[in-house]
Design a protein around this motif. Structure first.
Motif, PDB file in Angstrom:
ATOM      1  N   TYR A 114       4.567 -22.776   1.630  1.00 19.64           N
ATOM      2  CA  TYR A 114       5.096 -21.652   2.392  1.00 19.64           C
ATOM      3  C   TYR A 114       4.038 -20.564   2.434  1.00 19.64           C
ATOM      4  CZ  TYR A 114       8.531 -18.183   4.041  1.00 19.64           C
ATOM      5  OH  TYR A 114       9.220 -17.246   4.775  1.00 19.64           O
ATOM      6  N   ILE A 115       3.491 -20.332   3.644  1.00 24.98           N
ATOM      7  CA  ILE A 115       2.468 -19.310   3.842  1.00 24.98           C
ATOM      8  C   ILE A 115       3.154 -18.062   4.396  1.00 24.98           C
ATOM      9  CG2 ILE A 115       0.212 -18.802   4.828  1.00 24.98           C
ATOM     10  CD1 ILE A 115       0.284 -21.354   3.112  1.00 24.98           C
ATOM     11  N   VAL A 116       3.337 -17.049   3.553  1.00 25.65           N
ATOM     12  CA  VAL A 116       4.074 -15.842   3.948  1.00 25.65           C
ATOM     13  C   VAL A 116       3.096 -14.830   4.544  1.00 25.65           C
ATOM     14  CG1 VAL A 116       5.589 -13.990   3.156  1.00 25.65           C
ATOM     15  CG2 VAL A 116       5.738 -16.264   2.111  1.00 25.65           C
ATOM     16  N   PHE A 117       3.453 -14.269   5.713  1.00 25.91           N
ATOM     17  CA  PHE A 117       2.574 -13.281   6.335  1.00 25.91           C
ATOM     18  C   PHE A 117       3.242 -11.940   6.596  1.00 25.91           C
ATOM     19  CE2 PHE A 117       3.779 -16.327   9.784  1.00 25.91           C
ATOM     20  CZ  PHE A 117       4.675 -15.521  10.480  1.00 25.91           C
ATOM     21  N   ASP A 118       4.523 -11.774   6.237  1.00 23.38           N
ATOM     22  CA  ASP A 118       5.168 -10.478   6.457  1.00 23.38           C
ATOM     23  C   ASP A 118       6.375 -10.344   5.538  1.00 23.38           C
ATOM     24  OD1 ASP A 118       5.562  -7.964   7.622  1.00 23.38           O
ATOM     25  OD2 ASP A 118       5.257  -8.735   9.651  1.00 23.38           O
ATOM     26  N   VAL A 119       6.667  -9.105   5.161  1.00 25.21           N
ATOM     27  CA  VAL A 119       7.879  -8.797   4.409  1.00 25.21           C
ATOM     28  C   VAL A 119       8.695  -7.823   5.256  1.00 25.21           C
ATOM     29  CG1 VAL A 119       6.671  -6.998   3.089  1.00 25.21           C
ATOM     30  CG2 VAL A 119       8.845  -7.922   2.252  1.00 25.21           C
ATOM     31  N   LEU A 120       9.943  -8.190   5.546  1.00 24.82           N
ATOM     32  CA  LEU A 120      10.785  -7.407   6.448  1.00 24.82           C
ATOM     33  C   LEU A 120      11.782  -6.532   5.694  1.00 24.82           C
ATOM     34  CD1 LEU A 120      11.532 -10.143   9.140  1.00 24.82           C
ATOM     35  CD2 LEU A 120       9.442  -8.831   8.713  1.00 24.82           C
ATOM     36  N   GLU A 121      12.203  -6.987   4.546  1.00 23.69           N
ATOM     37  CA  GLU A 121      13.082  -6.204   3.691  1.00 23.69           C
ATOM     38  C   GLU A 121      12.664  -6.430   2.249  1.00 23.69           C
ATOM     39  OE1 GLU A 121      17.153  -7.251   4.307  1.00 23.69           O
ATOM     40  OE2 GLU A 121      17.061  -7.008   6.488  1.00 23.69           O
ATOM     41  N   ILE A 122      12.872  -5.418   1.422  1.00 26.87           N
ATOM     42  CA  ILE A 122      12.618  -5.594  -0.008  1.00 26.87           C
ATOM     43  C   ILE A 122      13.491  -4.622  -0.793  1.00 26.87           C
ATOM     44  CG2 ILE A 122      10.638  -4.007  -0.070  1.00 26.87           C
ATOM     45  CD1 ILE A 122       9.416  -6.203  -2.053  1.00 26.87           C
ATOM     46  N   GLY A 123      14.143  -5.142  -1.829  1.00 29.82           N
ATOM     47  CA  GLY A 123      15.016  -4.316  -2.658  1.00 29.82           C
ATOM     48  C   GLY A 123      16.138  -3.671  -1.873  1.00 29.82           C
ATOM     49  N   GLY A 124      16.614  -4.338  -0.827  1.00 33.16           N
ATOM     50  CA  GLY A 124      17.693  -3.801  -0.015  1.00 33.16           C
ATOM     51  C   GLY A 124      17.241  -2.799   1.045  1.00 33.16           C
ATOM     52  N   GLU A 125      15.954  -2.509   1.134  1.00 33.45           N
ATOM     53  CA  GLU A 125      15.430  -1.551   2.113  1.00 33.45           C
ATOM     54  C   GLU A 125      14.756  -2.290   3.266  1.00 33.45           C
ATOM     55  OE1 GLU A 125      12.327   2.244   2.347  1.00 33.45           O
ATOM     56  OE2 GLU A 125      12.696   1.204   0.445  1.00 33.45           O
ATOM     57  N   ASP A 126      15.068  -1.873   4.493  1.00 36.77           N
ATOM     58  CA  ASP A 126      14.482  -2.482   5.692  1.00 36.77           C
ATOM     59  C   ASP A 126      13.088  -1.901   5.933  1.00 36.77           C
ATOM     60  OD1 ASP A 126      13.845  -3.477   8.215  1.00 36.77           O
ATOM     61  OD2 ASP A 126      15.913  -3.367   8.928  1.00 36.77           O
ATOM     62  N   ILE A 133       0.261  -2.664   8.292  1.00 36.75           N
ATOM     63  CA  ILE A 133      -0.639  -2.592   7.141  1.00 36.75           C
ATOM     64  C   ILE A 133       0.123  -2.237   5.873  1.00 36.75           C
ATOM     65  CG2 ILE A 133      -1.261  -0.183   7.611  1.00 36.75           C
ATOM     66  CD1 ILE A 133      -3.487  -2.997   6.121  1.00 36.75           C
ATOM     67  N   GLU A 134       1.165  -1.392   5.969  1.00 35.28           N
ATOM     68  CA  GLU A 134       1.976  -1.079   4.796  1.00 35.28           C
ATOM     69  C   GLU A 134       2.757  -2.301   4.339  1.00 35.28           C
ATOM     70  OE1 GLU A 134       4.476   2.332   4.923  1.00 35.28           O
ATOM     71  OE2 GLU A 134       2.957   3.620   5.872  1.00 35.28           O
ATOM     72  N   ARG A 135       3.310  -3.031   5.294  1.00 34.97           N
ATOM     73  CA  ARG A 135       4.063  -4.249   4.941  1.00 34.97           C
ATOM     74  C   ARG A 135       3.139  -5.280   4.296  1.00 34.97           C
ATOM     75  NH1 ARG A 135       5.502  -3.839  10.338  1.00 34.97           N
ATOM     76  NH2 ARG A 135       4.912  -6.009  10.763  1.00 34.97           N
ATOM     77  N   HIS A 136       1.926  -5.382   4.812  1.00 36.66           N
ATOM     78  CA  HIS A 136       0.971  -6.344   4.253  1.00 36.66           C
ATOM     79  C   HIS A 136       0.617  -5.990   2.805  1.00 36.66           C
ATOM     80  CE1 HIS A 136      -2.395  -9.126   4.003  1.00 36.66           C
ATOM     81  NE2 HIS A 136      -3.132  -8.128   3.556  1.00 36.66           N
ATOM     82  N   ARG A 137       0.367  -4.720   2.550  1.00 42.07           N
ATOM     83  CA  ARG A 137       0.011  -4.309   1.186  1.00 42.07           C
ATOM     84  C   ARG A 137       1.178  -4.500   0.221  1.00 42.07           C
ATOM     85  NH1 ARG A 137      -2.999   1.127   3.419  1.00 42.07           N
ATOM     86  NH2 ARG A 137      -5.031   0.166   3.862  1.00 42.07           N
ATOM     87  N   ARG A 138       2.391  -4.246   0.707  1.00 40.02           N
ATOM     88  CA  ARG A 138       3.569  -4.462  -0.147  1.00 40.02           C
ATOM     89  C   ARG A 138       3.757  -5.943  -0.433  1.00 40.02           C
ATOM     90  NH1 ARG A 138       6.226  -5.049  -3.635  1.00 40.02           N
ATOM     91  NH2 ARG A 138       8.219  -4.100  -4.247  1.00 40.02           N
ATOM     92  N   LEU A 139       3.478  -6.783   0.549  1.00 39.78           N
ATOM     93  CA  LEU A 139       3.557  -8.229   0.342  1.00 39.78           C
ATOM     94  C   LEU A 139       2.532  -8.680  -0.688  1.00 39.78           C
ATOM     95  CD1 LEU A 139       4.600 -11.053   1.062  1.00 39.78           C
ATOM     96  CD2 LEU A 139       3.003 -11.068   2.997  1.00 39.78           C
ATOM     97  N   GLU A 140       1.335  -8.129  -0.648  1.00 46.18           N
ATOM     98  CA  GLU A 140       0.308  -8.497  -1.625  1.00 46.18           C
ATOM     99  C   GLU A 140       0.773  -8.189  -3.044  1.00 46.18           C
ATOM    100  OE1 GLU A 140      -4.085  -8.283   0.316  1.00 46.18           O
ATOM    101  OE2 GLU A 140      -3.132  -6.349  -0.074  1.00 46.18           O
ATOM    102  N   ARG A 141       1.422  -7.042  -3.229  1.00 42.36           N
ATOM    103  CA  ARG A 141       1.925  -6.702  -4.568  1.00 42.36           C
ATOM    104  C   ARG A 141       3.045  -7.651  -4.982  1.00 42.36           C
ATOM    105  NH1 ARG A 141       1.752  -1.514  -2.293  1.00 42.36           N
ATOM    106  NH2 ARG A 141       4.019  -1.254  -2.391  1.00 42.36           N
ATOM    107  N   LEU A 142       3.930  -7.944  -4.045  1.00 47.56           N
ATOM    108  CA  LEU A 142       5.034  -8.851  -4.344  1.00 47.56           C
ATOM    109  C   LEU A 142       4.534 -10.224  -4.757  1.00 47.56           C
ATOM    110  CD1 LEU A 142       8.130  -9.517  -4.203  1.00 47.56           C
ATOM    111  CD2 LEU A 142       7.736 -10.136  -1.810  1.00 47.56           C
ATOM    112  N   ALA A 143       3.443 -10.680  -4.097  1.00 49.78           N
ATOM    113  CA  ALA A 143       2.968 -12.054  -4.287  1.00 49.78           C
ATOM    114  C   ALA A 143       1.893 -12.185  -5.357  1.00 49.78           C
ATOM    115  CB  ALA A 143       2.428 -12.580  -2.957  1.00 49.78           C
ATOM    116  N   ALA A 144       1.642 -11.136  -6.108  1.00 50.59           N
ATOM    117  CA  ALA A 144       0.529 -11.148  -7.066  1.00 50.59           C
ATOM    118  C   ALA A 144       0.619 -12.291  -8.065  1.00 50.59           C
ATOM    119  CB  ALA A 144       0.470  -9.802  -7.795  1.00 50.59           C
TER     120      ALA A 144
END
Length: 301
Positions: A114-126, A133-144
């Motif tokens: 599974y190659i993830v390229f975007d995060v649309l919601e996290i922790g109940g927040e849309d 670029i903000e979504r990408h950086r948040r995804l990088e932290r999530l996927a560390a």
């Protein structure tokens, strides 16, 4: 059962060239099936881009996502890597999907990633309204701390250099994304673009279609699956050679079920299929080669 409100995922628009400028980021285009993942308190729902449930098709992905520890909605691509080339293979992905549909993939010979390229919601927040670029950086932290089969795809500044690498190494293409853009459903935007290399496949030619008694196109089979018809690239000499092949309606169709697009057509099946090198623009979701063109007929005397 965990559910997801239906929506149309954001899709890149086909373009002729990679956009230039500092407002763009660029990623590899992965040759697989679009997959959305809804993770809520350790429960996982997987969905195709048409919102069909895919949990049983990709159990290893669902199992891995159940342990990531955060609730989120992810967008990405399910792929099967070809061990011979080190690249994603749409044909192997089709084989995997067929085997899982028939519950015949217990061997694990076609593992999916599974190659993830975007995060649309996290922790109940849309997060869809935030810049990419903000979504990408948040995804990088999530996927560390992710491990196989979960991966993310890198973001590159130099789209031209990435495109040159893609062409040199036989990958499918590049997706360019406006760094400041929110996530919008469908293609009603000018923020995601895709540039694709030509698809080249070795197809079995299994049948000949006629229109008003004349050869009009050929029936393709790739890895045992119907891959569509091809007519572009057929010249007079090729049609003359094809007319001499042993064929007829008495030979059984080479597919367990006759494809819908061939029903009611004048098709003659070949006793001995032959190979052809065929190029195309891309694969459709139905596994058909779009805009196919014959580059070479093999076994031709």
């Amino acid at each position: 059962m965990i559910r997801l409100r239906s929506f149309e995922p954001m899709s890149p628009i086909l373009a002729e060239r990679v956009p230039a400028g500092g407002e763009w980021g660029h990623q590899l285009k992965w040759d697989g099936y679009r997959l959305l993942a809804n993770v809520q308190n350790g429960q996982v729902g997987l969905y195709s881009k048409h919102m069909a449930r895919m949990d049983e098709v990709y159990p290893e992905i669902a199992g891995a996502l159940a342990g990531i520890g955060e609730s989120c909605l992810l967008d990405g691509e399910a792929v099967v890597m070809d061990p011979r080339t080190g690249r994603p293979s749409f044909q192997l992905m089709q084989q995997r999907a067929g085997k899982m549909a028939n519950r015949r993939d217990s061997s694990g010979k076609l593992p999916v990633q599974y190659i993830v390229f975007d995060v649309l919601e996290i922790g109940g927040e849309d997060w869809r309204g935030r810049p990419f670029i903000e979504r990408h950086r948040r995804l990088e932290r999530l996927a560390a701390d992710w491990r196989s089969p979960l991966f993310t795809t890198e973001l590159f500044e130099d789209g031209t250099r990435l495109w040159q690498w893609v062409q040199a190494n036989g990958w499918e293409g590049v997706v360019s994304k406006r760094l400041s853009a929110p996530y919008r459903s469908g293609k009603n935007h000018r923020d995601w673009f895709k540039v694709k290399t030509a698809v080249v496949v070795e197809a079995d030619i299994v049948g000949i279609l006629r229109k008003e008694g004349r050869i009009s196109s050929l029936v393709m089979r790739v890895d045992g699956q119907y891959a569509g018809r091809v007519s572009s690239g057929l010249d007079g000499k090729a049609k003359e050679w094809l007319a001499g092949l042993e064929q007829g309606s008495a030979y059984p169709p080479p597919f367990p079920k006759l494809p819908q697009s061939l029903k009611g057509t004048d098709v003659a099946w070949l006793r001995k299929p032959f190979r052809a090198e065929v190029t195309g623009r891309e694969w459709t979701d139905e596994g058909l080669l779009r805009h196919p063109k014959i580059r070479l007929l093999r076994n031709r005397t």
